[in-house]
Design a protein around this motif. Structure first.
Motif, short mmCIF file in Angstrom:
data_model
loop_
_atom_site.label_atom_id
_atom_site.label_comp_id
_atom_site.label_asym_id
_atom_site.label_seq_id
_atom_site.Cartn_x
_atom_site.Cartn_y
_atom_site.Cartn_z
N VAL A 124 -8.87 7.82 -6.56
CA VAL A 124 -9.06 6.40 -6.90
C VAL A 124 -10.50 5.98 -6.63
O VAL A 124 -11.11 5.26 -7.42
N SER A 168 -0.04 0.27 -14.09
CA SER A 168 -0.82 0.94 -13.05
C SER A 168 0.01 1.10 -11.78
O SER A 168 -0.06 2.13 -11.10
N ASN A 195 0.80 4.57 -9.93
CA ASN A 195 0.46 4.78 -8.52
C ASN A 195 1.70 5.18 -7.71
O ASN A 195 1.62 6.03 -6.82
N PHE A 216 -2.71 8.65 -9.86
CA PHE A 216 -3.68 7.59 -9.57
C PHE A 216 -4.84 7.54 -10.57
O PHE A 216 -5.50 6.52 -10.70
N ILE A 218 -4.38 0.90 -2.57
CA ILE A 218 -3.57 1.36 -3.70
C ILE A 218 -2.76 2.59 -3.33
O ILE A 218 -1.57 2.69 -3.65
N VAL A 219 -3.38 3.53 -2.64
CA VAL A 219 -2.71 4.78 -2.30
C VAL A 219 -1.77 4.61 -1.11
O VAL A 219 -0.69 5.19 -1.06
#
Length: 512
Positions: A13, A147, A151, A156, A283-284
């Motif tokens: 990412v 998205s 994810n 990603f 995000i991760v």
């Protein structure tokens, strides 16, 4: 997700976000050169901030805070994730479509509410631009959902790559405007909604390839949708509070000529490390924590949180030091050309240094918030955000008569640290899973030492290279040399004293 795999996700990412931010710099450089700080630029910034503000409110903020943990849990529990995703898509599409229609009708009221200090010329321009760019929110909100799907399934790259399209398309439009002698602002505003369509097409297609070919249909009200909305409302309010902070800052800045443009340019510069590190980690980390907590893997959750925090600080602290120590070389080389003069670059530099002082707080917020969202707790972040909003408004409005246009930047930084402190206090009672491990506690002081050494190196060589940094043609090479020296000193010292291990980075790169 093992720690090395988690870090590879951060890197995946982060690399795509870095590319997006670099292209974003090229985009802003071209916009500032062809349009420059002034009525047109101020009006565009105010207009473009409207769909972005609501996008963060509906999609990237509240919606994803509720959607991603639930979708991840359904994947983990072999439930019908596709049906839930389709219902969420239809509901989000309906809400954003209604919002877009209302905004098109009441655009003058929106501009007045967010940039009330504009004179008639800038107000009329912002209203016209706003009606062109606002549909961007519809396409980007749906793209954010896809998205989130990607994810949650550990894919990603495409989701992180989608924002690159906006920058590529804007750069192309600015190039055509320059080459054909067209009106740059016209090319710019019409490119925004087209870029939203392109981003939606990319993420929608990638989600279909991942096995989630979601299609628009009639919205359905189900128990899952009810739970998602109940979870999303506090997150929406929390995100709304943060957007109020932006609006307050813009309202204060709009009473000063060119200030909206200066703060916008400074924001783009400090958003580079924030996007590459903070947003990538958030995000991760969110879907990973959601899965681990559902599986009662507390040790794994603690390790993931510790590695996320360590990774964030290892890249954020040196970035913050650089923004504080050498803001003028950065802004003068990057932005000073064409319609943007030396005074503009100096003003932007002041804001960059202030934002840089708040960068660690902004990034750590992205690391801490998943601890709440993964547990379905969106209420306490909202309460914390309310306190931060009051602090931000009091400083921005209260200090503006004394320090002028820079007050919003000071307010943003102080409120950011206040919000971080409240998030840390709120972690009490969550148990050992939210306590960083011994490895992080040992490495953090070493990261700080390496960052301070880098700051000294940057300060010394910025002084030595000052003539070259102010010379056309040579200044680009001089800035590159300065950044290289700073990065080399940081990573060299960090490796020597054990703040970073190159073997960890190499392993993560191979996995990513």
């Amino acid at each position: 997700m093992k720690p090395i795999r988690l870090i590879s996700g951060f890197l995946t990412v982060g690399v795509w976000t870095l590319l997006s931010r670099i292209l974003g710099f090229v985009r802003e450089i071209m916009i500032l050169s062809l349009i420059g700080p002034g009525p047109l630029m101020d009006a565009f910034v105010a207009a473009f901030r409207l769909p972005n503000m609501f996008r963060r409110f509906f999609a990237e903020g509240a919606f994803n805070a509720a959607f991603v943990p639930m979708f991840s849990s359904k994947l983990e529990g072999d439930e019908d994730a596709a049906r839930f995703g389709r219902d969420a898509l239809n509901g989000l599409a309906l809400v954003t479509l209604i919002l877009t229609a209302l905004a098109m009708i009441f655009m003058p009221a929106l501009v007045w509410a967010t940039a009330g200090g504009f004179g008639q010329e800038r107000f009329d321009l912002a209203t016209g631009f706003g009606r062109i760019v606002f549909p961007y929110i519809f396409f980007m909100s749906l793209s954010a959902l896809f998205s989130g799907v990607l994810n949650a399934t550990g894919r990603f790259a495409v989701a992180a790559a989608a924002p690159v399209l906006l920058n590529i398309m804007v750069i192309g439009a600015m190039t055509l405007a320059w080459a054909t002698g067209g009106t740059a602002i016209t090319w710019l505003v019409w490119t925004i909604p087209l870029a939203g369509i392109a981003q939606l097409a990319l993420t929608w297609g990638a989600a279909a390839q991942a096995g989630f070919a979601l299609r628009l249909g009639r919205p359905r009200w189900t128990p899952d949708m009810s739970l998602m909305v109940r979870t999303a409302i506090p997150a929406a309010l929390a995100t709304g509070v943060m957007q109020v902070n932006l609006v307050v800052g813009q309202l204060v800045a709009s009473t000063y000529d060119n200030a909206v443009s200066w703060l916008f340019a400074a924001d783009r510069l400090y958003q580079l490390p924030l996007g590459v590190v903070g947003i990538a980690v958030g995000i991760v980390l969110l879907p990973d924590l959601s899965r681990r907590l559902k599986a009662d893997d507390n040790d794994g959750a603690r390790t993931a949180y510790s590695r996320a925090t360590e990774f964030s600080m290892a890249l954020t602290l040196p970035s913050a030091v650089a923004l504080v120590v050498i803001p003028l070389p950065l802004t003068s080389v990057l932005f000073q050309r064409g319609a943007t003069g030396a005074d503009d670059a100096a003003a932007i530099a002041v804001a960059v240094a202030i934002y840089g002082a708040g960068l660690p707080a902004f990034v750590l917020q992205k690391v801490l918030q998943p601890q709440y969202f993964a547990r379905g707790d969106t209420k306490r972040p909202f309460h914390f955000a309310l306190v931060a909003m009051v602090i931000n408004a009091a400083i921005a409005v209260g200090l503006s008569p004394t320090i002028g246009w820079i007050a919003p930047a000071v307010a943003t930084t102080v409120a950011g640290w206040a919000m971080l402190g409240l998030l840390y206090i709120g972690l009490r009672g969550m148990g050992d899973v939210v306590r960083v491990d011994t490895r992080y506690r040992q490495r953090l002081p070493r990261i700080i030492i390496a960052s301070l050494v880098m700051g000294i190196v940057l300060g010394v060589f910025a002084s030595l290279l000052k003539p070259a940094l102010g010379t056309d043609g040579v200044r680009y090479i001089a800035l590159l040399a300065l950044i290289t020296l700073g990065a080399g000193s940081y990573f060299g010292v960090a490796h020597a004293i054990g703040a970073l291990k190159l073997s960890d980075i190499r392993g993560a790169v191979r996995r990513s």
